[in-house]
Motif scaffolding. Structure first.
Motif, mmCIF file in Angstrom:
data_model
loop_
_atom_site.group_PDB
_atom_site.id
_atom_site.type_symbol
_atom_site.label_atom_id
_atom_site.label_comp_id
_atom_site.label_asym_id
_atom_site.label_seq_id
_atom_site.Cartn_x
_atom_site.Cartn_y
_atom_site.Cartn_z
ATOM 1 N N THR A 242 0.843 -1.206 0.000
ATOM 2 C CA THR A 242 0.000 0.000 0.000
ATOM 3 C C THR A 242 0.879 1.256 0.000
ATOM 4 O O THR A 242 0.608 2.213 -0.741
ATOM 5 N N ALA A 243 1.930 1.244 0.809
ATOM 6 C CA ALA A 243 2.847 2.398 0.848
ATOM 7 C C ALA A 243 3.517 2.587 -0.514
ATOM 8 O O ALA A 243 3.706 3.729 -0.976
ATOM 9 N N THR A 244 3.831 1.473 -1.170
ATOM 10 C CA THR A 244 4.457 1.550 -2.511
ATOM 11 C C THR A 244 3.481 2.140 -3.529
ATOM 12 O O THR A 244 3.879 2.898 -4.419
ATOM 13 N N VAL A 245 2.194 1.792 -3.389
ATOM 14 C CA VAL A 245 1.170 2.368 -4.285
ATOM 15 C C VAL A 245 1.133 3.887 -4.104
ATOM 16 O O VAL A 245 1.161 4.652 -5.087
ATOM 17 N N VAL A 246 1.086 4.328 -2.858
ATOM 18 C CA VAL A 246 0.993 5.773 -2.580
ATOM 19 C C VAL A 246 2.202 6.502 -3.166
ATOM 20 O O VAL A 246 2.070 7.540 -3.839
ATOM 21 N N ALA A 247 3.393 5.926 -2.949
ATOM 22 C CA ALA A 247 4.615 6.547 -3.482
ATOM 23 C C ALA A 247 4.572 6.586 -5.010
ATOM 24 O O ALA A 247 4.913 7.600 -5.638
ATOM 25 N N GLY A 248 4.120 5.476 -5.607
ATOM 26 C CA GLY A 248 4.040 5.400 -7.079
ATOM 27 C C GLY A 248 3.059 6.420 -7.638
ATOM 28 O O GLY A 248 3.323 7.075 -8.655
ATOM 29 N N LEU B 113 1.336 -1.475 -10.827
ATOM 30 C CA LEU B 113 0.516 -0.640 -11.717
ATOM 31 C C LEU B 113 0.755 0.855 -11.452
ATOM 32 O O LEU B 113 0.848 1.663 -12.385
ATOM 33 N N ALA B 114 0.844 1.201 -10.172
ATOM 34 C CA ALA B 114 1.026 2.617 -9.794
ATOM 35 C C ALA B 114 2.316 3.183 -10.381
ATOM 36 O O ALA B 114 2.386 4.365 -10.745
ATOM 37 N N TRP B 115 3.365 2.345 -10.475
ATOM 38 C CA TRP B 115 4.667 2.824 -10.963
ATOM 39 C C TRP B 115 4.797 2.733 -12.472
ATOM 40 O O TRP B 115 5.637 3.402 -13.074
ATOM 41 N N THR B 116 3.978 1.894 -13.109
ATOM 42 C CA THR B 116 4.150 1.706 -14.558
ATOM 43 C C THR B 116 3.073 2.384 -15.401
ATOM 44 O O THR B 116 3.322 2.763 -16.544
ATOM 45 N N LEU B 117 1.859 2.517 -14.864
ATOM 46 C CA LEU B 117 0.779 3.118 -15.653
ATOM 47 C C LEU B 117 0.137 4.274 -14.875
ATOM 48 O O LEU B 117 -0.979 4.148 -14.324
ATOM 49 N N PRO B 118 0.818 5.416 -14.796
ATOM 50 C CA PRO B 118 0.291 6.535 -13.988
ATOM 51 C C PRO B 118 -1.052 7.058 -14.485
ATOM 52 O O PRO B 118 -1.817 7.645 -13.702
ATOM 53 N N GLN B 119 -1.370 6.817 -15.759
ATOM 54 C CA GLN B 119 -2.658 7.317 -16.279
ATOM 55 C C GLN B 119 -3.853 6.588 -15.648
ATOM 56 O O GLN B 119 -4.985 7.049 -15.732
ATOM 57 N N LEU B 120 -3.582 5.434 -15.019
ATOM 58 C CA LEU B 120 -4.666 4.681 -14.353
ATOM 59 C C LEU B 120 -4.781 5.024 -12.865
ATOM 60 O O LEU B 120 -5.388 4.276 -12.089
ATOM 61 N N ALA B 121 -4.201 6.148 -12.477
ATOM 62 C CA ALA B 121 -4.120 6.499 -11.047
ATOM 63 C C ALA B 121 -5.469 6.414 -10.311
ATOM 64 O O ALA B 121 -5.531 5.815 -9.229
ATOM 65 N N PRO B 122 -6.570 6.981 -10.851
ATOM 66 C CA PRO B 122 -7.838 6.888 -10.090
ATOM 67 C C PRO B 122 -8.262 5.443 -9.849
ATOM 68 O O PRO B 122 -8.700 5.095 -8.746
#
Ligand SMILES: [Zn+2]
Ligand SMILES: [Zn+2]
Length: 305
Positions: free
Chosen positions: A76-82, A175-184
């Motif tokens: 979860t922390a990695t998602v937030v950072a990404g 996903l958070a680190w590779t596809l930022p356009q999918l952030a929501p």
């Protein structure tokens, strides 16, 4: 004048009897235990939290369960950072899209806990494969011993969910680190996965008293961020026919109060009653709460007027 003398006579008589009693009892004080145990609470909200006096041993989490839970938190922390690195909060518009998705996921998770809880409470465990049957047994045992869950560590009583959510959160971190356009979407699914675990802890907290919970938990229950104890009591206190949502309980309004027909002229009932009818046909026996609440079966099959 007469009344006053009668009053003095009564006082005199009472004093005489008192001194006689003192002599008869040899002036020994009666035995009073130093402190009596508090009487069991009669407040309805405490019947669920404090009414049961079993004191099962603390069920500790295994090292593996703790590792799975810790990995979920790290993911979860990695998602937030990404998300932050990918610019998810870089503009007002982007931030609002992410925040909207997170709030939506919080309420979606609440109604999901209601649906899963309803199924596991009412299904015949014998109709389920091994792992799921054990989880259904666990849920149904909770109705007989509501305080047992209080004596379980977080990573222990959420272990079955964490086994699914931790790999999911690891995927979302990637996903958070590779596809930022999918952030929501990434943010929403991350909230959903965490809420699936938190709902079980919030439920556990609803079975604890104000004194057992820290002030922050009491406040969150009061404002409805965590399912309030009084709300969850209505699930246990009314034949398990309502109030199934466990995260914040807000979507109970939808599950319990929205009555509708699937087809014109069909049965008008809420979603829970419709699910019970589906369960009844699928498993060939009545859902558990029909046996508990007289008239619930008729309500589910015939609907309300
Ligand atoms: Zn239940
Ligand atoms: Zn409960």
């Amino acid at each position: 004048m007469y009344e006053q003398s009668a009053w003095f006579a009564e006082i005199f008589q009472a004093r005489r009897l008192f001194s006689m009693n003192m002599k008869i009892s040899n002036a020994k004080p009666p035995h009073i235990p130093p402190s009596l145990p508090p009487a069991p609470s009669r407040r309805p909200e405490d019947q669920v939290t404090l009414g049961e006096h079993r004191q099962p041993p603390l069920e500790k989490a295994t090292l593996w369960q703790k590792a799975v839970a810790t990995t979920g938190v790290a993911a979860t922390a990695t998602v937030v950072a990404g998300l932050a690195y990918g610019g998810a909060f870089s503009s007002m518009g982007a931030g609002l899209a992410v925040a909207g998705s997170m709030v939506g996921a919080y309420f979606l998770a609440d109604i999901s806990t209601g649906l899963v809880h309803h199924f596991l409470d009412n299904v015949d465990p014998k109709k389920l494969p091994g792992g799921l049957a054990r989880i259904a047994d666990d849920f149904q045992n909770h109705h007989d011993h509501p305080r047992d869950v209080v004596h379980r560590e977080f990573a222990n009583h959420t272990a079955d969910t964490q086994r699914i959510t931790t790999p999911m959160l690891a995927g979302l971190a990637a996903l958070a680190w590779t596809l930022p356009q999918l952030a929501p979407l990434t943010a929403g699914l991350t909230v959903f996965a965490n809420c699936a675990n938190l709902a079980q802890e919030f439920h556990r907290r609803a079975h604890m008293s104000d004194a057992e919970n820290p002030a922050l938990v009491n406040l969150c229950q009061k404002v409805g961020l965590m399912v309030p104890r009084r709300l969850h009591l209505q699930h246990h206190g009314a034949g398990h026919k309502s109030h199934y949502a466990l995260l914040n309980g807000a979507t109970n309004k939808i599950l319990d109060d929205v009555h509708f027909r699937l087809t014109p002229g069909g049965v008008k009932s809420n979603l829970l009653r419709k699910m019970e009818v589906a369960l009844y046909h699928w498993q060939g026996s009545e859902p558990n709460n029909w046996a508990e609440t007289p008239g619930l079966k008729e309500q589910a099959l015939r609907g309300i007027k």
